[in-house]
Design a protein around this motif. Structure first.
Motif, short mmCIF file in Angstrom:
data_model
loop_
_atom_site.label_atom_id
_atom_site.label_comp_id
_atom_site.label_asym_id
_atom_site.label_seq_id
_atom_site.Cartn_x
_atom_site.Cartn_y
_atom_site.Cartn_z
N GLN A 4 0.85 -1.19 0.00
CA GLN A 4 0.00 0.00 0.00
C GLN A 4 0.89 1.24 0.00
O GLN A 4 1.76 1.38 0.85
CB GLN A 4 -0.91 -0.01 1.24
CG GLN A 4 -1.77 1.23 1.37
CD GLN A 4 -2.52 1.28 2.70
OE1 GLN A 4 -2.44 0.35 3.51
NE2 GLN A 4 -3.24 2.35 2.94
N GLN A 5 0.66 2.12 -0.95
CA GLN A 5 1.42 3.37 -1.01
C GLN A 5 0.85 4.34 0.02
O GLN A 5 -0.34 4.61 0.02
CB GLN A 5 1.35 3.98 -2.40
CG GLN A 5 2.46 4.99 -2.68
CD GLN A 5 3.85 4.36 -2.72
OE1 GLN A 5 4.08 3.40 -3.43
NE2 GLN A 5 4.78 4.90 -1.94
N THR A 6 1.68 4.82 0.92
CA THR A 6 1.26 5.75 1.96
C THR A 6 2.10 7.01 1.83
O THR A 6 3.11 7.04 1.13
CB THR A 6 1.47 5.13 3.36
OG1 THR A 6 2.88 5.10 3.65
CG2 THR A 6 0.90 3.72 3.44
N PRO A 7 1.72 8.10 2.54
CA PRO A 7 2.53 9.32 2.49
C PRO A 7 3.97 9.10 2.95
O PRO A 7 4.88 9.80 2.53
CB PRO A 7 1.79 10.27 3.44
CG PRO A 7 0.37 9.80 3.40
CD PRO A 7 0.44 8.32 3.26
N GLY A 8 4.18 8.09 3.80
CA GLY A 8 5.53 7.83 4.31
C GLY A 8 6.34 6.89 3.46
O GLY A 8 7.53 6.71 3.69
N GLY A 9 5.71 6.25 2.47
CA GLY A 9 6.41 5.30 1.62
C GLY A 9 5.55 4.09 1.33
O GLY A 9 4.35 4.08 1.62
N LEU A 10 6.15 3.06 0.78
CA LEU A 10 5.43 1.84 0.46
C LEU A 10 5.36 0.95 1.70
O LEU A 10 6.39 0.56 2.25
CB LEU A 10 6.13 1.08 -0.67
CG LEU A 10 5.42 -0.19 -1.14
CD1 LEU A 10 4.16 0.17 -1.93
CD2 LEU A 10 6.35 -1.05 -1.98
N LEU A 11 4.14 0.65 2.16
CA LEU A 11 3.94 -0.19 3.33
C LEU A 11 3.62 -1.61 2.87
O LEU A 11 2.67 -1.82 2.12
CB LEU A 11 2.80 0.35 4.19
CG LEU A 11 2.49 -0.44 5.47
CD1 LEU A 11 3.66 -0.36 6.45
CD2 LEU A 11 1.21 0.08 6.12
N VAL A 12 4.42 -2.55 3.30
CA VAL A 12 4.22 -3.96 2.95
C VAL A 12 3.77 -4.69 4.21
O VAL A 12 4.47 -4.69 5.23
CB VAL A 12 5.51 -4.60 2.40
CG1 VAL A 12 5.24 -6.03 1.95
CG2 VAL A 12 6.08 -3.77 1.25
N THR A 13 2.60 -5.29 4.16
CA THR A 13 2.04 -5.99 5.32
C THR A 13 2.01 -7.49 5.05
O THR A 13 2.20 -7.95 3.94
CB THR A 13 0.62 -5.49 5.62
OG1 THR A 13 -0.21 -5.68 4.46
CG2 THR A 13 0.63 -4.00 5.96
N GLY A 14 1.77 -8.24 6.12
CA GLY A 14 1.68 -9.69 6.00
C GLY A 14 3.03 -10.39 6.07
O GLY A 14 3.14 -11.56 5.71
N ILE A 15 4.07 -9.68 6.52
CA ILE A 15 5.41 -10.26 6.63
C ILE A 15 5.60 -10.82 8.03
O ILE A 15 5.35 -10.13 9.02
CB ILE A 15 6.50 -9.22 6.32
CG1 ILE A 15 6.37 -8.72 4.88
CG2 ILE A 15 7.89 -9.80 6.56
CD1 ILE A 15 7.31 -7.57 4.56
N THR A 16 6.05 -12.05 8.13
CA THR A 16 6.33 -12.66 9.44
C THR A 16 7.78 -13.15 9.46
O THR A 16 8.43 -13.25 8.42
CB THR A 16 5.38 -13.84 9.71
OG1 THR A 16 5.53 -14.81 8.66
CG2 THR A 16 3.93 -13.37 9.76
N ASP A 17 8.26 -13.47 10.64
CA ASP A 17 9.60 -14.06 10.80
C ASP A 17 10.67 -13.19 10.15
O ASP A 17 11.55 -13.70 9.44
CB ASP A 17 9.64 -15.47 10.21
CG ASP A 17 8.53 -16.35 10.73
OD1 ASP A 17 8.52 -16.62 11.94
OD2 ASP A 17 7.66 -16.76 9.93
N PHE A 18 10.61 -11.89 10.39
CA PHE A 18 11.59 -10.99 9.80
C PHE A 18 11.87 -9.84 10.75
O PHE A 18 10.95 -9.18 11.23
CB PHE A 18 11.09 -10.45 8.46
CG PHE A 18 12.06 -9.53 7.76
CD1 PHE A 18 13.40 -9.86 7.64
CD2 PHE A 18 11.62 -8.33 7.23
CE1 PHE A 18 14.29 -9.02 7.00
CE2 PHE A 18 12.50 -7.47 6.58
CZ PHE A 18 13.84 -7.81 6.46
N SER A 19 13.15 -9.61 11.03
CA SER A 19 13.59 -8.50 11.85
C SER A 19 14.71 -7.78 11.13
O SER A 19 15.70 -8.41 10.73
CB SER A 19 14.08 -9.00 13.22
OG SER A 19 14.88 -8.03 13.86
N LEU A 20 14.58 -6.47 10.95
CA LEU A 20 15.64 -5.70 10.31
C LEU A 20 16.94 -5.72 11.12
O LEU A 20 18.00 -6.00 10.57
CB LEU A 20 15.18 -4.26 10.05
CG LEU A 20 14.18 -4.07 8.92
CD1 LEU A 20 13.64 -2.64 8.93
CD2 LEU A 20 14.81 -4.38 7.57
#
Length: 277
Positions: A4-20
């Motif tokens: 989803q494109q938001t004012p802050g950037g592209l938001l990607v949802t539904g991601i699990t098992d991931f830590s930056l």
């Protein structure tokens, strides 16, 4: 995953098992910097990105959905089922189960192979801040040729330089090894794409034809640059961890995802020094 494109950037949802932090600060990459905000800024394949993650999802600043689908989805290895892999590894050993549960957000990045080869040549007898500094200076040195300081030079660009040309890097004896790697890759003597598909003993042997590439660097290139998830880098710390935590096991016991097991073991061991007293 949904975008989803938001004012802050592209938001990607539904991601699990991931830590930056677990993924970008674990020692497998050197082109990312953590900002005061907690976000990370970095680059891969000539594309720059600022990325952060919270309970809403993964926020990519400076990337459209087509960038995510074409590059970043694969780069962060978001389509591999790490939960399933952790379960399989957990069944192999109770200590490995505990280690995997301690840092479940680690993923193995899909990095550019030649950049990864050079990065781990630079990493020898070095610390992470200095490794990052040398790589940054290398990209700046070739900025005119690449068009951007975010781009890593190609093997062809590097191969035609002399050792004295790399003096601004302050890489010391590693400069000669970088040139040898570039010359062998640019000349076709070392084919990194071909090595991706070779049996592991042959793949290791091919990489070790490059000056300065020993067993540990070869394993790092295989795991972090060629995404050979069975590769298992062994430094002094990992040898100690294996001897202490898994005295009756060998790397082969961890199976086709030994490289992911290595990341869990390394992270767990590093943050539990009391296990080695």
């Amino acid at each position: 995953m949904n975008c989803q494109q938001t004012p802050g950037g592209l938001l990607v949802t539904g991601i699990t098992d991931f830590s930056l932090p677990e993924t970008l600060d674990c020692g497998q990459c050197f082109r990312w910097q953590r900002l005061e905000s907690g976000a990370y800024r970095g680059s891969a394949y000539g594309k720059s990105l600022t990325v952060s993650m919270d309970e809403k999802g993964l926020l990519l600043q400076g990337a459209a959905e087509e960038d995510f689908q074409a590059l970043w989805r694969s780069y962060f290895d978001l389509d591999l089922d790490y939960n399933k892999i952790r379960g399989a590894l957990a069944n192999k050993d109770p200590i490995l189960k505990e280690a995997a549960a301690f840092a479940p957000g680690i993923r193995i990045l899909n990095q550019e192979p030649f950049e990864t080869l050079c990065s781990f040549i630079i990493s020898q007898n070095n610390n992470i801040p200095r490794i990052k500094g040398i790589i940054e200076r290398l990209c700046l040195l070739f900025e005119r040729e690449t068009g951007s300081a975010d781009r890593f030079p190609t093997a062809e660009m590097l191969a035609c330089r002399r050792e004295e040309d790399l003096a601004p890097l302050r890489a010391g004896w590693r400069a000669a090894y970088l040139l040898d790697a570039a010359q062998k890759v640019a000349g076709g003597e070392i084919d990194l794409e071909r090595i991706k598909a070779l049996p592991m003993p042959e793949a290791r042997a091919e990489l070790m034809r490059i000056k300065g590439v020993g067993p540990k660097v070869a394993e790092c290139v295989l795991l972090y640059g060629l995404h050979r998830l069975e590769a298992f880098p062994m430094d002094v710390w990992m040898k100690r961890a294996m001897a202490t935590l898994f005295p009756e096991k060998s790397v082969l016991d961890f199976g086709p995802y030994a490289g992911i097991a290595q990341q869990y073991i390394f992270h767990y061991s590093r943050l539990h020094p009391e296990l080695f007293r």
